[in-house]
Design a protein around this motif. Structure first.
Motif, mmCIF file in Angstrom:
data_model
loop_
_atom_site.group_PDB
_atom_site.id
_atom_site.type_symbol
_atom_site.label_atom_id
_atom_site.label_comp_id
_atom_site.label_asym_id
_atom_site.label_seq_id
_atom_site.Cartn_x
_atom_site.Cartn_y
_atom_site.Cartn_z
ATOM 1 N N LEU A 54 0.845 -1.191 0.000
ATOM 2 C CA LEU A 54 0.000 0.000 0.000
ATOM 3 C C LEU A 54 0.879 1.240 0.000
ATOM 4 O O LEU A 54 1.849 1.317 0.749
ATOM 5 C CB LEU A 54 -0.864 -0.027 1.266
ATOM 6 N N LEU A 55 0.571 2.201 -0.850
ATOM 7 C CA LEU A 55 1.301 3.461 -0.891
ATOM 8 C C LEU A 55 0.658 4.429 0.091
ATOM 9 O O LEU A 55 -0.514 4.778 -0.031
ATOM 10 C CB LEU A 55 1.252 4.054 -2.309
ATOM 11 N N MET A 56 1.445 4.849 1.076
ATOM 12 C CA MET A 56 0.936 5.745 2.107
ATOM 13 C C MET A 56 1.071 7.195 1.636
ATOM 14 O O MET A 56 1.886 7.507 0.760
ATOM 15 C CB MET A 56 1.706 5.521 3.411
ATOM 16 N N PRO A 57 0.279 8.109 2.210
ATOM 17 C CA PRO A 57 0.302 9.507 1.774
ATOM 18 C C PRO A 57 1.679 10.174 1.853
ATOM 19 O O PRO A 57 1.991 11.039 1.049
ATOM 20 C CB PRO A 57 -0.683 10.193 2.723
ATOM 21 N N ASP A 58 2.525 9.741 2.801
ATOM 22 C CA ASP A 58 3.841 10.363 2.951
ATOM 23 C C ASP A 58 4.931 9.667 2.134
ATOM 24 O O ASP A 58 6.109 9.961 2.280
ATOM 25 C CB ASP A 58 4.247 10.421 4.421
ATOM 26 N N GLY A 59 4.554 8.710 1.283
ATOM 27 C CA GLY A 59 5.507 8.030 0.426
ATOM 28 C C GLY A 59 5.988 6.679 0.931
ATOM 29 O O GLY A 59 6.644 5.943 0.198
ATOM 30 N N ARG A 60 5.671 6.343 2.192
ATOM 31 C CA ARG A 60 6.058 5.031 2.712
ATOM 32 C C ARG A 60 5.299 3.938 1.975
ATOM 33 O O ARG A 60 4.243 4.179 1.406
ATOM 34 C CB ARG A 60 5.706 4.897 4.198
ATOM 35 N N VAL A 61 5.864 2.737 2.003
ATOM 36 C CA VAL A 61 5.187 1.560 1.473
ATOM 37 C C VAL A 61 4.876 0.657 2.653
ATOM 38 O O VAL A 61 5.751 0.331 3.448
ATOM 39 C CB VAL A 61 6.071 0.820 0.443
ATOM 40 N N ARG A 62 3.628 0.278 2.795
ATOM 41 C CA ARG A 62 3.193 -0.593 3.893
ATOM 42 C C ARG A 62 2.813 -1.954 3.302
ATOM 43 O O ARG A 62 2.062 -2.032 2.338
ATOM 44 C CB ARG A 62 1.991 0.023 4.594
ATOM 45 N N HIS A 63 3.340 -3.021 3.886
ATOM 46 C CA HIS A 63 2.983 -4.384 3.480
ATOM 47 C C HIS A 63 1.748 -4.799 4.264
ATOM 48 O O HIS A 63 1.710 -4.635 5.486
ATOM 49 C CB HIS A 63 4.146 -5.334 3.746
ATOM 50 N N VAL A 64 0.772 -5.339 3.559
ATOM 51 C CA VAL A 64 -0.512 -5.659 4.176
ATOM 52 C C VAL A 64 -0.913 -7.097 3.858
ATOM 53 O O VAL A 64 -0.794 -7.540 2.717
ATOM 54 C CB VAL A 64 -1.615 -4.700 3.657
ATOM 55 N N ALA A 65 -1.340 -7.806 4.864
ATOM 56 C CA ALA A 65 -2.034 -9.094 4.697
ATOM 57 C C ALA A 65 -3.466 -8.795 5.090
ATOM 58 O O ALA A 65 -3.761 -8.549 6.248
ATOM 59 C CB ALA A 65 -1.421 -10.156 5.594
ATOM 60 N N GLY A 66 -4.339 -8.761 4.119
ATOM 61 C CA GLY A 66 -5.704 -8.311 4.393
ATOM 62 C C GLY A 66 -6.748 -9.335 4.028
ATOM 63 O O GLY A 66 -6.464 -10.363 3.402
ATOM 64 N N GLN A 67 -7.943 -9.036 4.424
ATOM 65 C CA GLN A 67 -9.101 -9.825 4.030
ATOM 66 C C GLN A 67 -10.308 -8.925 4.005
ATOM 67 O O GLN A 67 -10.387 -7.946 4.731
ATOM 68 C CB GLN A 67 -9.324 -11.012 4.945
ATOM 69 N N SER A 68 -11.210 -9.252 3.122
ATOM 70 C CA SER A 68 -12.448 -8.495 2.984
ATOM 71 C C SER A 68 -13.621 -9.450 2.976
ATOM 72 O O SER A 68 -13.574 -10.494 2.320
ATOM 73 C CB SER A 68 -12.457 -7.695 1.673
ATOM 74 N N ALA A 69 -14.643 -9.091 3.698
ATOM 75 C CA ALA A 69 -15.889 -9.854 3.665
ATOM 76 C C ALA A 69 -16.856 -9.108 2.767
ATOM 77 O O ALA A 69 -17.024 -7.900 2.908
ATOM 78 C CB ALA A 69 -16.465 -9.991 5.075
ATOM 79 N N MET A 70 -17.442 -9.808 1.846
ATOM 80 C CA MET A 70 -18.358 -9.169 0.907
ATOM 81 C C MET A 70 -19.780 -9.273 1.438
ATOM 82 O O MET A 70 -20.261 -10.373 1.750
ATOM 83 C CB MET A 70 -18.224 -9.819 -0.450
ATOM 84 N N LEU A 71 -20.418 -8.141 1.540
ATOM 85 C CA LEU A 71 -21.796 -8.074 2.008
ATOM 86 C C LEU A 71 -22.668 -7.688 0.828
ATOM 87 O O LEU A 71 -22.420 -6.697 0.163
ATOM 88 C CB LEU A 71 -21.922 -7.044 3.124
ATOM 89 N N ARG A 72 -23.671 -8.460 0.574
ATOM 90 C CA ARG A 72 -24.576 -8.193 -0.556
ATOM 91 C C ARG A 72 -25.993 -8.022 -0.032
ATOM 92 O O ARG A 72 -26.384 -8.637 0.935
ATOM 93 C CB ARG A 72 -24.536 -9.352 -1.554
#
Length: 73
Positions: A54-72
Motif C-alpha cells: 500500500l502506498l501511504m500519503p507520505d511516500g512510505r510503502v506498507r505491506h498488508v495481509a488483508g481480508q475483505s468480507a463481501m456483504l450483498r
C-alpha cells in the motif's frame, strides 16, 4: 469502508469509496489485486484474502495481509 480500514490506509472514507482504493495500491501489485478482487466478487466468494503493498500519503510503502468480507443485499 470501515473505521479500521480508514485508519490503516491513513485515508478518509471519500478517498476509498468505490474504486478509489485502487489508486493507493503499489503499481506492481495493482493488476493482480484488482483481478483477484474482480474474480472473487463475480464468483460470490464470501471472504477474500490477499497480500499487497500500500502506498501511504507520505511516500512510505506498507505491506498488508488483508481480508475483505463481501456483504450483498
Amino acid at each position: 469502508v470501515n473505521a479500521r480500514g480508514m485508519q490503516a490506509w491513513e485515508a478518509p472514507e471519500a478517498e476509498l469509496l468505490g474504486h478509489g482504493w485502487i489508486a493507493r495500491l503499489h503499481p506492481e501489485d495493482r493488476d493482480a489485486m484488482v483481478a483477484g478482487w474482480t474474480k472473487a466478487m463475480a464468483a460470490g466468494v464470501e471472504l477474500f484474502r490477499y497480500d499487497y503493498r500500500l502506498l501511504m500519503p507520505d511516500g512510505r510503502v506498507r505491506h498488508v495481509a488483508g481480508q475483505s468480507a463481501m456483504l450483498r443485499d
